[in-house]
Design a protein around this motif. Structure first.
Motif, PDB file in Angstrom:
ATOM      1  N   GLY A  58      -3.136  -1.323  -2.200  1.00  0.00           N
ATOM      2  CA  GLY A  58      -4.504  -0.913  -2.517  1.00  0.00           C
ATOM      3  C   GLY A  58      -5.239  -0.375  -1.313  1.00  0.00           C
ATOM      4  O   GLY A  58      -5.999   0.605  -1.414  1.00  0.00           O
ATOM      5  N   TRP A  59      -5.007  -0.989  -0.148  1.00  0.00           N
ATOM      6  CA  TRP A  59      -5.642  -0.510   1.086  1.00  0.00           C
ATOM      7  C   TRP A  59      -5.156   0.889   1.447  1.00  0.00           C
ATOM      8  O   TRP A  59      -5.949   1.750   1.857  1.00  0.00           O
ATOM      9  CB  TRP A  59      -5.343  -1.490   2.204  1.00  0.00           C
ATOM     10  N   LEU A  60      -3.859   1.139   1.294  1.00  0.00           N
ATOM     11  CA  LEU A  60      -3.322   2.475   1.569  1.00  0.00           C
ATOM     12  C   LEU A  60      -3.896   3.509   0.599  1.00  0.00           C
ATOM     13  O   LEU A  60      -4.202   4.642   1.002  1.00  0.00           O
ATOM     14  CB  LEU A  60      -1.793   2.444   1.470  1.00  0.00           C
ATOM     15  N   LEU A  61      -4.032   3.124  -0.660  1.00  0.00           N
ATOM     16  CA  LEU A  61      -4.666   4.025  -1.624  1.00  0.00           C
ATOM     17  C   LEU A  61      -6.111   4.312  -1.234  1.00  0.00           C
ATOM     18  O   LEU A  61      -6.591   5.440  -1.377  1.00  0.00           O
ATOM     19  CB  LEU A  61      -4.601   3.418  -3.030  1.00  0.00           C
TER      20      LEU A  61
ATOM     21  N   PHE B 282     -14.246   3.165  -7.321  1.00  0.00           N
ATOM     22  CA  PHE B 282     -15.108   2.437  -8.258  1.00  0.00           C
ATOM     23  C   PHE B 282     -15.076   3.027  -9.663  1.00  0.00           C
ATOM     24  O   PHE B 282     -16.026   2.876 -10.433  1.00  0.00           O
ATOM     25  CB  PHE B 282     -16.564   2.373  -7.758  1.00  0.00           C
ATOM     26  N   LYS B 283     -13.998   3.725 -10.001  1.00  0.00           N
ATOM     27  CA  LYS B 283     -13.851   4.332 -11.324  1.00  0.00           C
ATOM     28  C   LYS B 283     -12.622   3.747 -12.024  1.00  0.00           C
ATOM     29  O   LYS B 283     -11.661   3.328 -11.380  1.00  0.00           O
ATOM     30  CB  LYS B 283     -13.685   5.854 -11.214  1.00  0.00           C
ATOM     31  N   TRP B 284     -12.638   3.790 -13.364  1.00  0.00           N
ATOM     32  CA  TRP B 284     -11.484   3.290 -14.115  1.00  0.00           C
ATOM     33  C   TRP B 284     -10.261   4.162 -13.871  1.00  0.00           C
ATOM     34  O   TRP B 284      -9.121   3.672 -13.941  1.00  0.00           O
ATOM     35  CB  TRP B 284     -11.804   3.217 -15.608  1.00  0.00           C
TER      36      TRP B 284
ATOM     37  N   ILE C  48      -8.171  -4.373  -7.266  1.00  0.00           N
ATOM     38  CA  ILE C  48      -9.420  -4.908  -6.722  1.00  0.00           C
ATOM     39  C   ILE C  48      -9.661  -4.418  -5.293  1.00  0.00           C
ATOM     40  O   ILE C  48     -10.807  -4.284  -4.852  1.00  0.00           O
ATOM     41  CB  ILE C  48      -9.419  -6.451  -6.798  1.00  0.00           C
ATOM     42  N   THR C  49      -8.588  -4.129  -4.558  1.00  0.00           N
ATOM     43  CA  THR C  49      -8.742  -3.616  -3.201  1.00  0.00           C
ATOM     44  C   THR C  49      -9.167  -2.150  -3.211  1.00  0.00           C
ATOM     45  O   THR C  49      -9.995  -1.731  -2.390  1.00  0.00           O
ATOM     46  CB  THR C  49      -7.419  -3.761  -2.422  1.00  0.00           C
ATOM     47  N   PHE C  50      -8.631  -1.393  -4.134  1.00  0.00           N
ATOM     48  CA  PHE C  50      -8.879   0.051  -4.177  1.00  0.00           C
ATOM     49  C   PHE C  50     -10.209   0.396  -4.840  1.00  0.00           C
ATOM     50  O   PHE C  50     -10.990   1.200  -4.317  1.00  0.00           O
ATOM     51  CB  PHE C  50      -7.713   0.730  -4.908  1.00  0.00           C
TER      52      PHE C  50
END
Length: 229
Positions: free
Chosen positions: A62-65, A89-91, A167-169
């Motif tokens: 998620g951090w890399l994304l 913050f989008k679906w 949740i990270t991204f």
């Protein structure tokens, strides 16, 4: 009974799962075919990179994304500048994170299915005058289809259960990125949220079991089909 908010969470989870599957399937099939049929320098490296999300902590993925798709990131800046698209913050960002996490499972299932196809059948089709694409459409794809379907089921199940990378991204935004796993986590943190956790956990379990049963049924069907061949 589920509340209106919980029904909305279930609907969002299913939407994210379907979108993730649509994103991952073409890429997964192309990578699976490449790894199953092609020989090229760096093949082992490509294979390792494809399966990297399986061994990396999901938070790292998620951090890399986030680095890549943030508005100031190399991909996110391009999407924002040329198309006005932002995934943070989008679906849709949740769908991308789920697709990345599901991709290795899908590639593996499809690759095994393609490798199980007898290449003598493909060669026979070529000797009869069929071109490369016709052989793929009439021989390779139909024979590997059960594996593709199994990969789709597994990918969908993995997508709707994704938590760490999501949740990270894209964080946990109610009504936008709050899928079932994130909603369960939020309910665990809230006083008196045990009843909501139980309801959502039961739904998650039912969806996961249904996906696993469907995947097993498709795998057995594939095995019977290959045995007949």
């Amino acid at each position: 009974m589920l509340s209106a908010a919980e029904l909305s969470i279930v609907a969002l989870t299913l939407k994210v799962g379907v979108a993730a599957l649509a994103l991952a399937l073409p890429v997964a099939f192309a990578l699976a075919w490449l790894l199953a049929r092609a020989t090229f320098p760096g093949k082992m490296l490509v294979d390792a990179l494809v399966h990297l999300p399986l061994v990396l902590p999901p938070v790292v993925t998620g951090w890399l994304l986030l680095i890549a798709f943030a508005p100031a990131g190399p991909v996110g800046g391009w999407l924002q500048g040329w198309f006005g698209i932002s995934l943070i913050f989008k679906w849709t960002g949740a769908a991308l994170a789920s697709a990345v996490m599901a991709l290795p499972l899908m590639v593996r299932a499809i690759r095994l299915s393609i490798e199980a196809v007898d290449q003598r059948l493909e060669q026979a089709a070529r000797t009869l005058g069929a071109g490369r694409w016709r052989v793929f459409a009439t021989v390779t794809l139909p024979l590997s289809l059960p594996g593709v379907l199994a990969a789709m089921v597994l990918g969908f199940a993995r997508s709707i259960g994704e938590f760490g990378a999501t949740i990270t991204f894209v964080s946990n935004v109610p009504g936008e990125t709050e899928t079932l796993p994130l909603a369960i986590y939020s309910a665990l943190q809230a006083p008196g949220g045990e009843a909501a956790v139980l309801r959502l956990a039961i739904i998650s379990t039912v969806l996961a079991v249904a996906a696993l049963v469907a995947s097993e049924a498709l795998a057995r069907r594939q095995g019977r089909g290959l045995h007949v061949l």
